[in-house]
Design a protein around this motif. Structure first.
Motif, PDB file in Angstrom:
ATOM      1  N   PHE A 176       0.850  -1.316   0.087  1.00 17.08           N
ATOM      2  CA  PHE A 176      -0.010   0.169  -0.159  1.00 17.08           C
ATOM      3  C   PHE A 176       0.827   1.265  -0.180  1.00 17.08           C
ATOM      4  N   ARG A 216      -4.364  -6.022   6.102  1.00 18.28           N
ATOM      5  CA  ARG A 216      -4.795  -4.596   5.453  1.00 18.28           C
ATOM      6  C   ARG A 216      -4.114  -3.881   4.473  1.00 18.28           C
ATOM      7  N   TRP A 217      -2.947  -3.692   4.644  1.00 19.29           N
ATOM      8  CA  TRP A 217      -1.917  -2.966   3.645  1.00 19.29           C
ATOM      9  C   TRP A 217      -1.141  -3.959   2.758  1.00 19.29           C
ATOM     10  N   LYS A 239      -2.738  -7.091   1.519  1.00 23.32           N
ATOM     11  CA  LYS A 239      -3.716  -7.947   0.721  1.00 23.32           C
ATOM     12  C   LYS A 239      -5.082  -7.107   0.425  1.00 23.32           C
ATOM     13  N   PHE A 240      -5.054  -5.905   1.304  1.00 23.31           N
ATOM     14  CA  PHE A 240      -6.415  -4.996   1.083  1.00 23.31           C
ATOM     15  C   PHE A 240      -7.529  -5.826   1.247  1.00 23.31           C
ATOM     16  N   LYS A 241      -7.519  -6.677   2.278  1.00 21.42           N
ATOM     17  CA  LYS A 241      -8.736  -7.601   2.687  1.00 21.42           C
ATOM     18  C   LYS A 241      -8.776  -7.561   4.173  1.00 21.42           C
ATOM     19  N   THR A 242      -9.927  -8.017   4.595  1.00 18.28           N
ATOM     20  CA  THR A 242     -10.305  -7.891   6.260  1.00 18.28           C
ATOM     21  C   THR A 242     -10.491  -9.206   6.790  1.00 18.28           C
TER      22      THR A 242
END
Length: 673
Positions: free
Chosen positions: A129, A300-301, A303-306
């Motif tokens: 990110f 989060r930074w 894989k941009f997943k939750t």
């Protein structure tokens, strides 16, 4: 002290006894022992890695052409701001060159000051990110900084800088490949002779029946008992710096587990007591938010997943290390508690929804699935970065898993694993790369040094023995020397070879604990003892309140201290045997010393020779005295003799207590009357 007898299931006629069903062991012979220890000419020739690199360069080139086309096109009238913003597609900050004003210059400088830490965050914590953010911000930044005119040569300068950058690193890489190929040829001329010398001069480990720790080595190992038994909120003497790279507390916990696994598996397979209790405590401590909370940020930074489950995807820096630790515990104790569904509760925080229940089986399933699915076979630790050491730890755990549970995953995966290791993660000179970007296909230059060759001599042990032996031959030949006065000295060390990875401090002695345990594994007692001497003198040795001997924590990280413990434990082929065979059937079926006072008694040996007796060697940890020992897994109602005219009768549960006067080296042999 924890009483393990209730959870231990020993089935001598099945795979849960820690013995191989035959298939994984035969696979190791097929794919390791029968292969050449020379460096293959095909190393570094991976087509997938090249394809990913070419796609990365093609994407960048396309993006740069688009930016330049918009900047120079004549068909539409575009404002200077739009043209400068478009030029930022060439590389981060390129649009500021077109701005050609003071504000653009300031923004350009800020961009290139912030890029190194952003790239480091990507490398060190999987935070892709951050470089994306810097590049993305440079587009509106160029739009804002540009005035009523634009510098028309900005595009040509940007293109020139980009071409120069790519050409420089391309030529640098080509020169390095040529030199590495020459180095491979040189290495292949000495590897065979070096291995012959290593094998000839090596000191065999004592037979299993005679394995016993000296009091000096027990004092070194005692430090792990003390640290591994601390409360879950007690982090004293740990290095708490960051939770993303090599100083992370999880690695310190895993290393303590490995030391305990070696201690039990090699020297005291019939002693659980405080050693197994400390092991269990460390496993549970490794599941706490202090250890695992970092994964929410990386998800989060990176894989941009939750979906924060730390097991299911791209986290072999936890699952690989942990599987090895869990399988060592299961193998050397016979305790299968962590095979039960939900027995391992990974807690990322104390919030509801941040606890993820797993077991050994679900962890293993996740590793196997990702090895099968990833085109590299190896899969990432930090999201998007593939680290070879993490995959080696995981594969070691897989080999033990197959042996204990009778599966054949390692046998099936090993050919593709080794092929990718050679093609995608090995330099032309035969050294193994520690890291490669899954997304771009590129590595970080300069990270592959002598230390990497050294530790891989153990990390590949037990399934890629020809690679492990090759690495030891290379390091032993190129780096290890003795002066005319008999002093050990190392040559060819650079960069990270002189860094303590547990505290990031420069150190001329950080490599010696590693060298000592690797030398021990290969039976090189001369090097092992000399390396221990260098690390002890270099870091200094401290005696703790319990009497344990440890490298001075003021100078050496916990990683160095536990490596020193490994060096006290390992002798020739101990690690290889522990991975491939584990404790014997007779040991796993024999009586267990389950209760020992600590502080009070140190156990130097605990072994059953025929599954009926129990031989012990004990030392007092402080003052001598009479100590009560608890023994389980005896024959109910059977009378056992120990010492001169001493006997004890097992109760209906197969348990008994014996009182022993422990003074100096104390030998106790419990045998059926």
């Amino acid at each position: 002290m924890l009483h393990l007898k209730e959870s231990i299931s020993v089935q001598l006629n099945g795979h849960t006894n820690g013995q191989s069903n035959g298939k994984p062991k035969s696979a190791r012979k097929k794919y390791s022992d029968g292969k050449s220890e020379l460096i293959p000419v095909s190393v570094g020739s991976g087509t997938h890695r090249k394809n990913v690199q070419n796609k990365t360069l093609l994407l960048w080139t396309t993006q740069a052409i688009l930016g330049l086309s918009v900047f120079y096109q004549k068909q539409y009238v575009l404002s200077p701001k739009v043209r400068a913003a478009a030029l930022s597609l060439v590389f981060p900050g390129a649009g500021y060159i077109a701005s050609a004003n003071i504000l653009g210059g300031v923004f350009f400088l800020l961009t290139f000051i912030s890029l190194p830490p952003a790239l480091f965050a990507w490398f060190g914590a999987g935070g892709i990110f951050f470089p994306i953010l810097i590049w993305a911000l440079s587009i509106p930044g160029a739009y804002y900084a540009t005035g009523k005119t634009v510098f028309s040569y900005g595009g040509i300068i940007s293109l020139g800088l980009l071409v120069s950058f790519i050409t420089y690193f391309n030529r640098l890489s080509a020169t390095a490949r040529t030199k590495a190929t020459e180095k491979r040829n040189t290495r292949n001329t000495f590897i065979t002779n070096e291995l012959t010398s290593i094998d000839t001069l090596s000191t065999p480990a004592p037979p299993d029946a005679d394995r016993e720790l000296s009091l000096e080595d027990l004092r070194v190992i005692q430090y792990v008992f003390d640290q591994a038994s601390k409360a879950h909120d007690d982090w004293s003497e740990f290095n708490v710096i960051d939770q993303f790279q090599t100083s992370a507390v999880r690695y310190q916990l895993y290393e303590m587990m490995y030391c305990l696994g070696m201690y039990i598996g090699i020297y005291t397979p019939n002693f659980h007591g405080y050693a197994a209790s400390a092991y269990l405590n460390t496993i549970e401590k490794a599941l706490t938010p202090k250890v695992l909370g970092f994964w929410k940020w990386e998800t989060r930074w990176g894989k941009f997943k939750t979906d924060y489950d730390p097991v299911v995807e791209d986290n072999i820096m936890v699952t690989g290390f942990f599987l090895q630790a869990l399988m060592l515990y299961t193998s050397v104790t016979g305790d299968h508690r962590y095979t039960k569904p939900g027995s391992l509760k990974f807690r990322l925080s104390d919030k509801k929804g941040d606890e993820f229940p797993h077991s050994i089986h679900t962890i293993d399933k996740a590793l196997v699935r990702q090895w099968e699915a990833n085109p590299y076979c190896f899969f990432p630790c930090e999201p998007n970065w593939i680290y070879t050491p993490c995959n080696f730890y995981g594969f070691t755990g897989q080999v033990v898993y197959d042996r204990v549970f009778g599966t054949t995953h390692s046998e099936r995966l090993l050919p593709a694993f080794e092929e990718s290791l050679n093609a995608n993660f090995t330099e032309p000179d035969g050294s193994i790369l520690p890291i490669r970007s899954e997304l771009t296909g590129f590595t970080i230059p300069g990270l592959c040094g002598a230390l990497t060759d050294l530790v891989n001599a153990v990390l590949c042990r037990g399934y890629l023995d020809h690679v492990a032996r090759r690495m030891w031959a290379i390091f032993r030949h190129e780096c290890v020397n003795f002066t005319s006065s008999g002093e050990l000295e190392l040559t060819g060390l650079v960069g990270a070879d002189k860094l303590d990875p547990g505290n990031y401090r420069a150190s001329d002695f950080a490599i010696y604990p590693h060298l000592a345990y690797v030398a021990g594994e290969y039976g090189d007692e001369k090097v092992r003892k000399a390396a221990n001497k260098k690390s002890d003198e270099g870091f200094g040795v401290k005696t703790t309140e319990s009497g344990a001997k440890v490298l001075d924590p003021e100078n050496a990280s916990l990683a160095m201290r536990t490596s020193r413990v490994r060096a006290a434990l390992l002798r020739k082929e101990d690690w290889k045997k522990l991975i491939g065979e584990g404790p014997s059937k007779t040991a796993l079926a024999g009586p267990i010393l389950y209760s020992v006072p600590y502080p009070g008694v140190l156990v130097a040996k605990a072994r059953s020779h025929d599954s009926k007796d129990l031989e012990l060697v004990l030392y007092p940890s402080a003052a001598s005295g009479i100590f009560k020992l608890g023994v389980s897994r005896l024959v109910p109602g059977q009378t056992y003799n120990y010492g001169a005219e001493k006997s004890v009768k097992a109760d209906a549960a197969g348990e008994s207590s014996v009182e022993v006067a422990v003074e100096g080296r104390t030998h106790v042999h419990l045998t059926p009357a």
